[in-house]
Write an enzyme that holds these catalytic residues in place. Sequence first.
Site, PDB file in Angstrom:
ATOM      1  N   GLU B  29       0.841  -1.197   0.000  1.00  0.00           N
ATOM      2  CA  GLU B  29       0.000   0.000   0.000  1.00  0.00           C
ATOM      3  C   GLU B  29       0.877   1.249   0.000  1.00  0.00           C
ATOM      4  O   GLU B  29       1.857   1.315   0.738  1.00  0.00           O
ATOM      5  CB  GLU B  29      -0.879  -0.015   1.260  1.00  0.00           C
ATOM      6  CG  GLU B  29      -1.813  -1.220   1.314  1.00  0.00           C
ATOM      7  CD  GLU B  29      -2.110  -1.702   2.730  1.00  0.00           C
ATOM      8  OE1 GLU B  29      -1.853  -0.954   3.689  1.00  0.00           O
ATOM      9  OE2 GLU B  29      -2.575  -2.852   2.863  1.00  0.00           O
ATOM     10  N   GLU B  59      -4.238  -7.122   2.674  1.00  0.00           N
ATOM     11  CA  GLU B  59      -2.996  -7.791   3.082  1.00  0.00           C
ATOM     12  C   GLU B  59      -2.969  -9.247   2.641  1.00  0.00           C
ATOM     13  O   GLU B  59      -1.926  -9.763   2.232  1.00  0.00           O
ATOM     14  CB  GLU B  59      -2.801  -7.670   4.595  1.00  0.00           C
ATOM     15  CG  GLU B  59      -2.337  -6.294   5.052  1.00  0.00           C
ATOM     16  CD  GLU B  59      -3.430  -5.235   4.977  1.00  0.00           C
ATOM     17  OE1 GLU B  59      -4.608  -5.609   4.894  1.00  0.00           O
ATOM     18  OE2 GLU B  59      -3.100  -4.033   4.991  1.00  0.00           O
ATOM     19  N   PHE B  82       2.974  -2.654   8.792  1.00  0.00           N
ATOM     20  CA  PHE B  82       3.198  -2.904  10.225  1.00  0.00           C
ATOM     21  C   PHE B  82       3.086  -4.412  10.417  1.00  0.00           C
ATOM     22  O   PHE B  82       2.223  -5.044   9.788  1.00  0.00           O
ATOM     23  CB  PHE B  82       2.117  -2.236  11.088  1.00  0.00           C
ATOM     24  CG  PHE B  82       2.246  -0.745  11.231  1.00  0.00           C
ATOM     25  CD1 PHE B  82       2.809  -0.186  12.367  1.00  0.00           C
ATOM     26  CD2 PHE B  82       1.803   0.106  10.219  1.00  0.00           C
ATOM     27  CE1 PHE B  82       2.923   1.196  12.496  1.00  0.00           C
ATOM     28  CE2 PHE B  82       1.922   1.487  10.348  1.00  0.00           C
ATOM     29  CZ  PHE B  82       2.480   2.040  11.488  1.00  0.00           C
ATOM     30  N   ASP B  84       1.744  -5.762  12.691  1.00  0.00           N
ATOM     31  CA  ASP B  84       0.382  -5.957  13.202  1.00  0.00           C
ATOM     32  C   ASP B  84      -0.596  -6.258  12.047  1.00  0.00           C
ATOM     33  O   ASP B  84      -1.498  -7.072  12.177  1.00  0.00           O
ATOM     34  CB  ASP B  84      -0.080  -4.696  13.933  1.00  0.00           C
ATOM     35  CG  ASP B  84       0.997  -4.147  14.866  1.00  0.00           C
ATOM     36  OD1 ASP B  84       0.845  -4.249  16.080  1.00  0.00           O
ATOM     37  OD2 ASP B  84       2.022  -3.635  14.345  1.00  0.00           O
ATOM     38  N   PHE B  85      -0.426  -5.585  10.924  1.00  0.00           N
ATOM     39  CA  PHE B  85      -1.343  -5.771   9.795  1.00  0.00           C
ATOM     40  C   PHE B  85      -1.051  -7.069   9.053  1.00  0.00           C
ATOM     41  O   PHE B  85      -1.918  -7.617   8.366  1.00  0.00           O
ATOM     42  CB  PHE B  85      -1.259  -4.603   8.805  1.00  0.00           C
ATOM     43  CG  PHE B  85      -1.519  -3.255   9.419  1.00  0.00           C
ATOM     44  CD1 PHE B  85      -2.202  -3.143  10.625  1.00  0.00           C
ATOM     45  CD2 PHE B  85      -1.074  -2.090   8.799  1.00  0.00           C
ATOM     46  CE1 PHE B  85      -2.438  -1.902  11.206  1.00  0.00           C
ATOM     47  CE2 PHE B  85      -1.312  -0.852   9.373  1.00  0.00           C
ATOM     48  CZ  PHE B  85      -1.987  -0.748  10.574  1.00  0.00           C
ATOM     49  N   HIS B 128      -0.247  -1.024  16.639  1.00  0.00           N
ATOM     50  CA  HIS B 128       0.804  -0.536  15.735  1.00  0.00           C
ATOM     51  C   HIS B 128       2.175  -0.599  16.403  1.00  0.00           C
ATOM     52  O   HIS B 128       3.066   0.142  16.044  1.00  0.00           O
ATOM     53  CB  HIS B 128       0.537   0.920  15.315  1.00  0.00           C
ATOM     54  CG  HIS B 128      -0.651   1.117  14.439  1.00  0.00           C
ATOM     55  ND1 HIS B 128      -1.944   1.012  14.891  1.00  0.00           N
ATOM     56  CD2 HIS B 128      -0.746   1.415  13.116  1.00  0.00           C
ATOM     57  CE1 HIS B 128      -2.791   1.252  13.900  1.00  0.00           C
ATOM     58  NE2 HIS B 128      -2.092   1.493  12.799  1.00  0.00           N
TER      59      HIS B 128
END
Lengths: 331, 320
Positions: B29, B59, B82, B84-85, B128
């Site tokens: 992205e 993702e 991240f 996290d993503f 994050h």
Amino acid sequence: MSSLRNTDIARLRAHHRLMWRIRKLEEAALRGLKAGVVLGAIHPSIGQEAVAAGAVGNLRRDDILLSTHRGHGHTLAKGADSEAMLRELFGRVGGTCGGKGGSMHIADFSVGMLGANGVVGANIVIAAGSAHAIKLRGEDRVVCCIFGDGAINRGPFLEGLNWAAVFKLPVLFVCEDNGFAATTRTSTMTAGGGPAVRAEAFGIPATLVDGNDVQAVDEAAARLIGEIRAGGGPRFLHAKTYRLTGHTGVDPAAYRPAAEVEAARMLEPILRCAEVLRSAGLSEAELEADRGAAEAEMDIAYEAAFAAPYPGPEEAFRDVQDAGSPEEVAF
Amino acid sequence: MTIMTYSAAAKAALAEEMRRDPYVWAVGEDLGRGGVFGQYAGLVEEFGPDRISDAPISEAAIMGACVGAAMTGTRPVVEMRFSDFALCAVDELVNQAAKARFMFGGQSKVPLVVREPIGMWRSSAAQHSQSLESWYAHIPGLVVVCPSTPADNKALLKAAIRCDDPVVYMEHKNLWPMEGEVPDGEILLPFGKARQVQQGGDITMVSWSAQVHVCAEAAKSLAAEGIGVDLWDLRTLWPWDREAILTSAAKTGRAVIVHEAVQVGGFGAEIAATIAEHTGARVSRLGAPRAPIGYAPPVENAVRVTASQIVAHARTALNG
Ligand SMILES: Cc1ncc(C[n+]2csc(CCOP(=O)(O)OP(=O)(O)O)c2C)c(N)n1
């Protein structure tokens, strides 16, 4: 139907042969399952052979195919060797994956078959990426991605179709709609207008076809693959069919009325293909020869696969990774 | 030698590899505008939007597509923004990328690099800030890299791009602006070779990523007390440099593993257990409490592993 041209008849006869080969391969697999020779779960596609023959039959050898847990027919149609496939189902040396994948991970990269998948819908994004690589490399190959009607409710369906449309990738999505997702009637768990409507929402042209009519699947797939290869971007084929067996080789499919299955049996694709061939002048002996040849091929393949050894335990540590390979340090 | 930031070093690595191999490409992205941390800034101008590609916020598709692309003759660099993503793409990484080679009997490798920035960074709160490296060290098939300096970020990213395995490449967000000397020329680091940050005879200390710098600060204080720390930056968690760490631990007889990630089930436990199994050394570990990371500074700081905690921990380890 008697107006079929000779070329059409030859093509349809080839489909007839291929569908019998798929049927007999899966009957052999089911026999193996009963005998304890097939070790894990298998998902037969008996009754769905026209989708494999009609769609995959239009791919070149260097085109790419991604399939599902119900992928034996697709794999055979792409050109994999039946004995190597049975060896894989039996977990033996010489299986397409060396016996390390089994039915749900059957793959044959030498014929462009990049894998069945044990995770429903996972092949959709992988197919989009394979097509992405083809585009980056400037090649004229296409990717065909087959998935079930249940898979359209997973996120990767949405993500993969959007991806293919945004990047205008050479991929044919085929929803092989057998009406069921395991024991659940898919319609009871799917909102909206179904697979084709969803595809069209992304601007991907969708075609609905009778998935038990191999000629119809063949014609639709030929046209769509032609459009894709000409640079038209992704296309979507929704093929309606019916699974004549249970979800797996051991599922009695008690969740549906026997009358429904019997009715579907009258519409199954090999029967229908044979009828067309008969009316085009083929003899019973010719039709029977196709069945017999397929049965003989699979009987021989079964025996050869059964005679093959299991891979040794060292295979547990091979082909994991290069850096930090368990062949050097497993713990 | 050139002075470069951690971020610029990675960009230089990617650009060099993309010049060398036309089938290396990056996708994620916002990459067309340089990426969310600017680590791709300027690359689209050189390589064009097909090779520095934008992506939808998908993702699973970014990762899954790159699995397909890696099996079809390209070498994708996958940007997850991240770590996290990247959890939205765990099936694609763990069940697909990490398994394809094995389950298809070696018919294909999956040469991709997943960049997953980790770590606490300016009040970024619970979604994050995580350091999830131990999750991936647990998965056969994956390589896990956690660079701590600009020089390493260049040499390890180049090595990751050339590696035929799926590599989880975890840069620390707090290190992006860190400057350091980066050797000129073509340098690649092998995976599984730790860096000795400083020598010392009293206690072995093992860390990685940004926490290495906190350990170095702690080691300085300990030196003032006359305690010599043998400090190692692991660089890569899988494979990890057992030989260097076991040798050091055997020599000092005491080892402490320090990481920013949650201590429970962290990779420190794996190292501690290995040291205990193979040397007579006494081991202990220091990681974060098992709590989400908060937004308000006092809440965030409560789960941070600080230099003073490391000093206190090392003292106890030596005296106990
Ligand atoms: C992500 C995921 N969820 C659940 C399953 C278990 N499962 C295997 S096949 C199947 C049904 C799939 O239905 P469909 O996509 O229509 O394909 P079909 O089996 O009808 O060919 C399910 C739920 C799975 N393999 N993967």
